[in-house]
Each structure stands twice: as structure tokens, then as C-alpha cells.
Design an enzyme around this catalytic site. Structure first.
Site, PDB file in Angstrom:
ATOM      1  N   GLU A  15       0.650  -1.393  -0.281  1.00  0.00           N
ATOM      2  CA  GLU A  15      -0.097   0.119   0.064  1.00  0.00           C
ATOM      3  C   GLU A  15       0.565   1.076   0.209  1.00  0.00           C
ATOM      4  OE1 GLU A  15      -3.466  -0.222   2.240  1.00  0.00           O
ATOM      5  OE2 GLU A  15      -3.297   1.548   2.851  1.00  0.00           O
ATOM      6  N   THR A  46      -3.904   4.949  -1.960  1.00  0.00           N
ATOM      7  CA  THR A  46      -4.961   5.171  -0.463  1.00  0.00           C
ATOM      8  C   THR A  46      -5.327   6.150  -1.074  1.00  0.00           C
ATOM      9  OG1 THR A  46      -3.490   6.542   0.244  1.00  0.00           O
ATOM     10  CG2 THR A  46      -4.104   4.468   1.137  1.00  0.00           C
ATOM     11  N   HIS A  75      -7.846   3.018  -3.833  1.00  0.00           N
ATOM     12  CA  HIS A  75      -9.170   3.225  -2.901  1.00  0.00           C
ATOM     13  C   HIS A  75      -9.675   4.000  -3.657  1.00  0.00           C
ATOM     14  CE1 HIS A  75      -6.011   1.625   0.245  1.00  0.00           C
ATOM     15  NE2 HIS A  75      -5.389   1.266  -1.356  1.00  0.00           N
ATOM     16  N   ASP A 107     -13.734   6.978   6.768  1.00  0.00           N
ATOM     17  CA  ASP A 107     -13.445   8.369   8.563  1.00  0.00           C
ATOM     18  C   ASP A 107     -14.932   9.197   7.978  1.00  0.00           C
ATOM     19  OD1 ASP A 107     -12.722   5.888   9.506  1.00  0.00           O
ATOM     20  OD2 ASP A 107     -10.404   7.263   9.123  1.00  0.00           O
ATOM     21  N   ALA A 119     -20.348   1.045   3.494  1.00  0.00           N
ATOM     22  CA  ALA A 119     -19.626   0.194   2.479  1.00  0.00           C
ATOM     23  C   ALA A 119     -20.414  -0.378   1.807  1.00  0.00           C
ATOM     24  CB  ALA A 119     -18.057  -0.045   2.745  1.00  0.00           C
ATOM     25  N   HIS A 143     -13.666  -2.722  13.999  1.00  0.00           N
ATOM     26  CA  HIS A 143     -14.335  -1.422  13.934  1.00  0.00           C
ATOM     27  C   HIS A 143     -14.016  -0.853  14.875  1.00  0.00           C
ATOM     28  CE1 HIS A 143     -15.611   2.471  11.951  1.00  0.00           C
ATOM     29  NE2 HIS A 143     -14.551   2.233  10.930  1.00  0.00           N
TER      30      HIS A 143
HETATM   31  P1  FAD Z   1     -18.271   0.383   6.985  1.00  0.00           P
HETATM   32  O1  FAD Z   1     -17.631  -1.240   6.080  1.00  0.00           O
HETATM   33  O2  FAD Z   1     -19.471   0.992   6.494  1.00  0.00           O
HETATM   34  O3  FAD Z   1     -18.087  -0.354   8.566  1.00  0.00           O
HETATM   35  C1  FAD Z   1     -18.090   1.320   9.169  1.00  0.00           C
HETATM   36  C2  FAD Z   1     -18.927   1.431  10.538  1.00  0.00           C
HETATM   37  O4  FAD Z   1     -20.112   1.032  10.591  1.00  0.00           O
HETATM   38  C3  FAD Z   1     -18.574  -0.086  11.160  1.00  0.00           C
HETATM   39  O5  FAD Z   1     -18.514  -0.438  12.860  1.00  0.00           O
HETATM   40  C4  FAD Z   1     -19.852  -1.099  11.215  1.00  0.00           C
HETATM   41  O6  FAD Z   1     -19.511  -2.116  11.762  1.00  0.00           O
HETATM   42  C5  FAD Z   1     -20.798   0.017  10.653  1.00  0.00           C
HETATM   43  N1  FAD Z   1     -21.634  -0.643  10.124  1.00  0.00           N
HETATM   44  C6  FAD Z   1     -21.317  -0.979   8.893  1.00  0.00           C
HETATM   45  N2  FAD Z   1     -22.488  -1.269   8.163  1.00  0.00           N
HETATM   46  C7  FAD Z   1     -23.910  -0.695   8.813  1.00  0.00           C
HETATM   47  C8  FAD Z   1     -25.381  -0.787   8.946  1.00  0.00           C
HETATM   48  N3  FAD Z   1     -25.839  -1.475   8.111  1.00  0.00           N
HETATM   49  N4  FAD Z   1     -25.779  -0.381   9.502  1.00  0.00           N
HETATM   50  C9  FAD Z   1     -24.902   0.194  10.868  1.00  0.00           C
HETATM   51  N5  FAD Z   1     -23.870   0.342  11.292  1.00  0.00           N
HETATM   52  C10 FAD Z   1     -23.330  -0.650  10.046  1.00  0.00           C
HETATM   53  N6  FAD Z   1      -9.873   5.734   4.927  1.00  0.00           N
HETATM   54  C11 FAD Z   1      -9.036   6.314   4.144  1.00  0.00           C
HETATM   55  O7  FAD Z   1     -10.252   7.310   4.046  1.00  0.00           O
HETATM   56  N7  FAD Z   1      -8.918   6.550   2.663  1.00  0.00           N
HETATM   57  C12 FAD Z   1      -8.101   4.827   2.387  1.00  0.00           C
HETATM   58  O8  FAD Z   1      -7.288   5.134   0.955  1.00  0.00           O
HETATM   59  C13 FAD Z   1      -8.031   4.061   3.299  1.00  0.00           C
HETATM   60  N8  FAD Z   1      -7.491   2.725   2.783  1.00  0.00           N
HETATM   61  C14 FAD Z   1      -8.047   1.738   4.218  1.00  0.00           C
HETATM   62  C15 FAD Z   1      -7.764   0.378   3.911  1.00  0.00           C
HETATM   63  C16 FAD Z   1      -7.186  -0.801   4.800  1.00  0.00           C
HETATM   64  C17 FAD Z   1      -7.674  -1.764   4.379  1.00  0.00           C
HETATM   65  C18 FAD Z   1      -8.341  -0.332   5.706  1.00  0.00           C
HETATM   66  C19 FAD Z   1      -8.537  -1.377   6.279  1.00  0.00           C
HETATM   67  C20 FAD Z   1      -8.540   0.580   6.122  1.00  0.00           C
HETATM   68  C21 FAD Z   1      -8.833   1.899   5.008  1.00  0.00           C
HETATM   69  N9  FAD Z   1      -9.343   3.580   5.375  1.00  0.00           N
HETATM   70  C22 FAD Z   1      -9.100   4.339   4.679  1.00  0.00           C
HETATM   71  C23 FAD Z   1     -10.088   3.223   6.272  1.00  0.00           C
HETATM   72  C24 FAD Z   1     -12.086   3.671   5.949  1.00  0.00           C
HETATM   73  O9  FAD Z   1     -11.947   4.763   5.430  1.00  0.00           O
HETATM   74  C25 FAD Z   1     -11.931   3.414   7.604  1.00  0.00           C
HETATM   75  O10 FAD Z   1     -12.100   2.471   8.510  1.00  0.00           O
HETATM   76  C26 FAD Z   1     -13.909   4.050   8.161  1.00  0.00           C
HETATM   77  O11 FAD Z   1     -14.151   3.904   9.365  1.00  0.00           O
HETATM   78  C27 FAD Z   1     -14.287   2.643   8.022  1.00  0.00           C
HETATM   79  O12 FAD Z   1     -14.552   2.086   6.273  1.00  0.00           O
HETATM   80  P2  FAD Z   1     -15.575   0.895   5.761  1.00  0.00           P
HETATM   81  O13 FAD Z   1     -15.615   0.833   4.520  1.00  0.00           O
HETATM   82  O14 FAD Z   1     -14.795  -0.198   6.558  1.00  0.00           O
HETATM   83  O15 FAD Z   1     -16.613   0.963   6.637  1.00  0.00           O
END
Ligand code: FAD
Length: 289
Positions: A15, A46, A75, A107, A119, A143
């Protein structure tokens, strides 16, 4: 170019992050030059993480594919975007020849959500309208916003139901969390390969930032490294390389699907780790192939 989806496991991805602002891209391509020589299976770029730019992600990913013949992963986050804005972004990625997207919520900041709350909403939208390979984020120690691991796993399961090809994990320093998490994921019937996210610790400030940002636990062995070597940057760096190497060797021994190395744009550190693990990684590939 390699087809990431047809490679023998375990895979190895790196990455990188784009420079801040629009900036000059020559430095990032010096980094890509050095990383490319380590023959990764994929390089991910990213998108706006840690205050870095979103503007160059697509261009960097596209040049990694075209100029280096290495599969790239762009990303993408959806928080704060409308459907129309997301259509424009995805259309641009498609037109630039991007095949792989790490689809995330991002975030929560002052902006709040618009058309995509999670997501899973983005993943569904992409799979209903486009033909990208979808990668998604997962969290071996849950998370940071999730109330419990069970709740987070249920949301991960929903996310995967909308079509996820590969999961990439948040960084962790204690492999026991990863193994427990992987067991739980498989029990839920999620079969997507899980690449384990490894970040070499190189300074006390970096590690405390990571612990605060993503909630990763610091096992006693890491605390000891920080205590003993934190004041000596060279020793700290060497200890960090050794710790990450040991973590990866153990993950490979436990049959991990792949390793995702958070390189922090430091190819010398990635190189040292690759030299340490390559023999094991390649012999496993031969054995399984
Ligand atoms: P989600 O899967 O939506 O989850 C986020 C939270 O919401 C979790 O607590 C989950 O339990 C909860 N949730 C999910 N679905 C629901 C639902 N239906 N109802 C209620 N709660 C729910 N960030 C950046 O800005 N840029 C990047 O390039 C970047 N790269 C990353 C790469 C990796 C490998 C990782 C692990 C993280 C990266 N991040 C990046 C950080 C990421 O954006 C954050 O961790 C963000 O807070 C959550 O994204 P997610 O897609 O996992 O969210």
C-alpha cells in the site's frame, strides 16, 4: 500483467499513499520504481487517508498498471458523496482502465453522510452498475466505532453479501486477533480471501498514532521494543523490521491468504522485509500450486 485473481496464494500486496495536495508526482513514482523491483502481486493507492490527496489516486493506480504492468487497487471512500458524484468518480476510474477498487465508507468527519451511509451501500451501487473487482476493508480487532465484534462481523457479512472479491485487514500487531477473526469470518460463511494488513513499526510516534486511529492493541513484545529502542531511531527501525518479519512468517505458517504491507512509502523497509520472507513465501506458493 499478472492476473491477481489467478495467482497462487499467499499473495503479497503493497500500500502506498499519494502526496498531499495536487503536488508533483515524481517522488511517488521513485517509490513505485523501488517497490516494483520487489515484484509485488498488487499495489494499492490510498484515497484521502490521513489528509493526503484524493485527486491523484486514479492517476497513480492507472500508471502502476500501464507503466509497470503491476495490478493496481484504487482505494475509494463514499462518505459525503452523492450518487451523481460517485457516478462521475466511478466513470473516471473505468475510463482510466482501473479494474480493482477498495470500496470503503471512509472516516466520519464534519461533512456527514449523503447517499452512502456504509461501505455496503457503495459496494451494492458499484456491483449493480459497473464491472470492477471489489476489495473491502475488515477489522481483526473490530472497527473502532463498532459496539462489539459480533455487531461488526454482522455488518461485514452484509457487506460481503453485496459482492466482495477480497478482504484486506486493518493493521494489527498481535496475530492471535487475526486468527480468531478469520475463524469467525469463515464460520459466517464468508469465503473471500483475507489479506492480513501488516505495518512495520518504525517510531514510537507512528505506533501511538496507529493505536489511537484504529484501536490496534499493542502486545507486550511491541511495548518492550518501544521502551528499549524508542529513543534510538536506527535500533527502533531494525526492531520494527524484525517484528513485522516474525509476524508475517507466523501468518504464512498459519496459511494466510495474503499479506498486505502498509509500506508508508518507505521502500527500503519493504525491501528488507521482502528479503526476509521471500524464500518462505515462494516455497509455499510452489507447494500449494
Ligand atoms: P463500513 O464497512 O461501512 O463500516 C464502518 C462502521 O459502520 C463499522 O463500525 C461497521 O460495523 C458499521 N456498519 C457497517 N454497516 C452498517 C450498517 N448497515 N448499520 C450500522 N452500522 C454499520 N480511509 C480513507 O479515507 N482512505 C483510504 O484510502 C483508506 N484505506 C484503508 C485501507 C484499509 C485496508 C483499511 C482497513 C482501512 C482504510 N481506510 C481508509 C479507513 C476506513 O475508511 C475507515 O476504517 C472507515 O472508518 C470505515 O470504512 P469501512 O469501509 O470499513 O466502513
Amino acid at each position: 500483467m499478472k492476473n491477481f485473481f489467478k495467482l497462487d496464494k499467499p499473495t503479497l500486496s503493497f500500500e502506498i499513499f499519494p502526496p498531499k495536495g495536487k503536488g508533483d508526482l515524481s517522488k511517488i513514482f521513485d517509490t513505485v520504481d523501488a517497490l516494483a523491483s520487489l515484484d509485488p502481486d498488487l499495489i494499492s493507492v490510498t484515497y484521502g487517508a490521513g489528509g493526503t490527496s484524493r485527486e491523484n489516486t486514479a492517476e497513480i493506480a492507472s500508471r502502476i498498471q500501464n507503466d509497470y504492468a503491476i495490478p493496481a487497487l484504487a482505494h475509494l471512500t463514499c462518505i459525503g458523496s452523492t450518487r451523481e458524484e460517485m457516478r462521475a468518480t466511478l466513470g473516471r476510474l473505468r475510463d482510466m482502465g482501473i479494474k480493482n477498487i477498495l470500496a470503503m465508507r471512509g472516516d466520519i468527519d464534519g461533512e456527514g453522510t449523503k447517499d452512502f451511509a456504509h461501505a455496503s451501500d457503495l459496494i451494492r451501487f458499484i456491483n449493480e452498475n459497473y464491472k470492477f473487482n471489489i476489495f473491502a476493508a475488515c477489522y481483526p480487532e473490530k472497527h473502532i466505532e463498532a459496539y462489539s465484534m459480533e455487531e461488526d462481523l454482522a455488518h461485514l457479512s452484509d457487506k460481503c453479501r453485496f459482492g466482495v472479491d477480497v478482504l484486506i485487514s486493518q493493521l494489527f500487531f498481535d496475530n492471535a486477533y487475526f486468527y480468531k477473526f478469520r475463524d469467525s469470518v469463515r464460520k459466517l460463511g464468508i469465503s473471500a480471501p483475507i489479506e492480513a494488513g501488516i505495518m512495520p513499526v518504525t517510531s514510537p510516534s507512528q505506533i501511538s498514532r496507529m493505536v489511537t486511529m484504529c484501536g490496534a492493541s499493542m502486545p507486550p513484545a511491541v511495548q518492550k521494543i518501544v521502551r528499549a529502542y524508542g529513543h534510538n531511531s536506527m535500533a527502533m527501525r531494525e526492531a520494527g523490521i524484525a517484528y513485522a518479519t516474525n509476524q508475517i512468517i507466523d501468518l504464512l505458517a498459519e496459511g494466510v491468504d495474503g499479506i498486505h504491507l502498509y509500506t508508508m512509502n518507505l521502500p527500503e523497509i519493504a525491501k528488507r522485509i521482502c528479503e526476509n520472507i521471500r524464500g518462505v513465501l515462494y516455497s509455499l506458493r510452489v507447494k500449494r500450486g
